[in-house]
Design an enzyme around this catalytic site. Structure first.
Site, PDB file in Angstrom:
ATOM      1  N   ASP A 226       0.425  -0.630   0.105  1.00 37.33           N
ATOM      2  CA  ASP A 226      -0.032   0.112  -0.064  1.00 37.33           C
ATOM      3  C   ASP A 226       0.914   1.337  -0.061  1.00 37.33           C
ATOM      4  OD1 ASP A 226      -2.201   0.877   0.481  1.00 37.33           O
ATOM      5  OD2 ASP A 226      -1.391   2.285   2.225  1.00 37.33           O
TER       6      ASP A 226
ATOM      7  N   GLU B 117      -1.207  -1.597  -6.039  1.00 37.25           N
ATOM      8  CA  GLU B 117      -2.596  -1.164  -6.645  1.00 37.25           C
ATOM      9  C   GLU B 117      -2.653   0.001  -7.144  1.00 37.25           C
ATOM     10  OE1 GLU B 117      -6.079   1.618  -4.056  1.00 37.25           O
ATOM     11  OE2 GLU B 117      -4.178   1.620  -3.312  1.00 37.25           O
TER      12      GLU B 117
ATOM     13  N   ASP C 106      -3.117   1.667   6.881  1.00 33.12           N
ATOM     14  CA  ASP C 106      -1.808   1.416   6.286  1.00 33.12           C
ATOM     15  C   ASP C 106      -1.783  -0.207   5.931  1.00 33.12           C
ATOM     16  OD1 ASP C 106      -2.129   3.634   5.394  1.00 33.12           O
ATOM     17  OD2 ASP C 106      -0.362   4.087   6.853  1.00 33.12           O
TER      18      ASP C 106
END
Length: 411
Positions: free
Chosen positions: A193, A277, A357
């Site tokens: 992330d 991502e 997170d």
């Protein structure tokens, strides 16, 4: 697989003059070819073919007094300039018709003599050679002194000489390898992330602090920029100030790139598969966090992960950017709704307490594994293919406007 190796070169004063001639001739040939095709389009005529354009712009032009000096440089440099024009047109048409995905690419534009970054390319036809004493021999330029920082895996198929805005010269070799450097298998997979407070948060709980290289150099950059604004336009002192600003920005970019290379290599070596991502960096770059987003350099980091995974036999995948990774509980799968950025920890009704997170990184890992594996646990996603770095002369992002000072990109 194609790899690119960049080395710093130190040409002599005479060699810099010859390189300047080659840069200028390549620019003129590119502009002449672009002007010929634009004229044909305006007159309703078909575009001249590559062979006709080469004969008109290079072969016949050398016999005229206006372009006789084109014979002072290698013919391969001129041919490659036309090849760059053809690639730029192909990319533009593919982007216009929708065959090329991603951001729209503008039509080729004329090169300016004021461009701070200049490139020329030599292929095997030019018979460039790396000598036994470590020098690089280029036709009609001479033997260049090269600082070999590492060894190439194979014979290069082409070399591009680059002069950047800071006045530095580089030799960029393209090497095609027959066999990948597959690393020993690793038993772990990781989801990443990306953020601003922490540059990267891994699904195993590791947090990597954001170095913020641009923020650290902001005071020095502001001082140099202020000094540049006080110089008279067209003066030699202004040219020197421009180079100082360019070197300061180059130092920031080099430091960031070196740090990202080390981090990405460590992650690829320790994990069998990496999932990230698919962030819309271009969209985030238009928000109030634009400076921090560009300082982080997420796109460059994920690109390093992708090509290193392909090179070393690791898995790599991007998950959907619209997946609510920060809203989903990694334990029970419940979507708890959107949360402001000030909320760093939250408790799911199932009783699990999550770090925002780390929970998002776990969801990235789960989503990546779900997309990459079938019910028997076999890999179904095709292997990632290394996308070699494009030559800057094709200008794939010419449609994007950037802030610049005397041609020097600010970000």
């Amino acid at each position: 697989m194609q790899l690119r190796y960049n080395y710093r070169v130190y040409p002599t004063p005479n060699q810099r003059i010859e390189l300047a001639k080659a840069f200028g001739c390549a620019r003129v040939v590119f502009n002449d070819g672009l002007r010929a095709r634009q004229t044909a389009h305006e007159n309703g005529q078909p575009y001249p073919s590559d062979g006709e354009l080469s004969k008109q712009i290079i072969t016949l032009a050398k016999t005229t007094p206006e372009r006789s000096w084109l014979g002072e440089v290698s013919a391969v440099v001129l041919q490659q300039a036309l090849a760059d024009l053809n690639v730029a047109y192909r990319n533009f048409f593919a982007s216009t018709t929708g065959k090329r995905k991603g951001r729209k690419i503008a039509a080729p534009r004329f090169r300016s003599r004021k461009d701070n970054r200049r490139t020329i390319r030599f292929t095997r036809n030019s018979r460039f050679k790396v000598l036994g004493n470590g020098r690089l021999r280029l036709p009609k330029i001479g033997d260049l002194d090269v600082r070999w920082s590492r060894q190439m895996l194979a014979e290069p198929s082409s070399v591009t000489i680059v002069k950047d805005a800071a006045g530095r010269y580089f030799a960029s070799f393209v090497v095609t390898t027959k066999q990948d450097e597959t690393l020993p298998g690793a038993g772990s997979e990781v989801g990443i992330d990306l953020g601003l407070t922490h540059f990267a948060v891994l699904s195993d709980g590791t947090k990597v602090a954001a170095p913020r290289f641009l923020r650290q150099a902001a005071r020095r950059l502001a001082r140099l920029q202020k000094s540049l604004s006080r110089k008279v336009k067209g003066s030699n002192n202004r040219k020197k100030a421009i180079v100082k600003v360019a070197r300061a920005h180059a130092r920031v970019a080099d430091t960031r790139r070196d740090w990202q290379h080390k981090l990405s290599t460590a992650i690829i070596r320790d994990n069998q598969a990496v999932y990230v991502e698919d962030l819309c960096v271009a969209g985030l770059g238009r928000t109030r966090l634009a400076k921090s987003v560009h300082d982080a350099g997420w796109a460059g980091f994920t690109g390093m992960l992708e090509y290193k995974a392909a090179r070393y036999g690791r898995g790599f995948a991007r998950i959907d950017r619209w997946l609510p990774t920060s809203q989903t509980c990694s334990e029970c799968g419940r979507i708890d709704g959107p949360k402001p950025l000030s909320v760093r920890t939250w408790t799911c009704p199932c009783g699990a307490v999550h770090d925002r997170d780390i929970n998002a990184a776990k969801n990235v890992l789960a989503a990546g594994q779900a997309e990459s594996l079938n019910d028997r646990g076999a890999q179904v996603r095709p292997a990632s293919v290394l996308a070699p770095r494009r030559e800057t002369v094709t200008r794939p992002h010419a449609a994007r406007s950037t802030r610049s000072v005397e041609g020097i990109s600010v970000l």
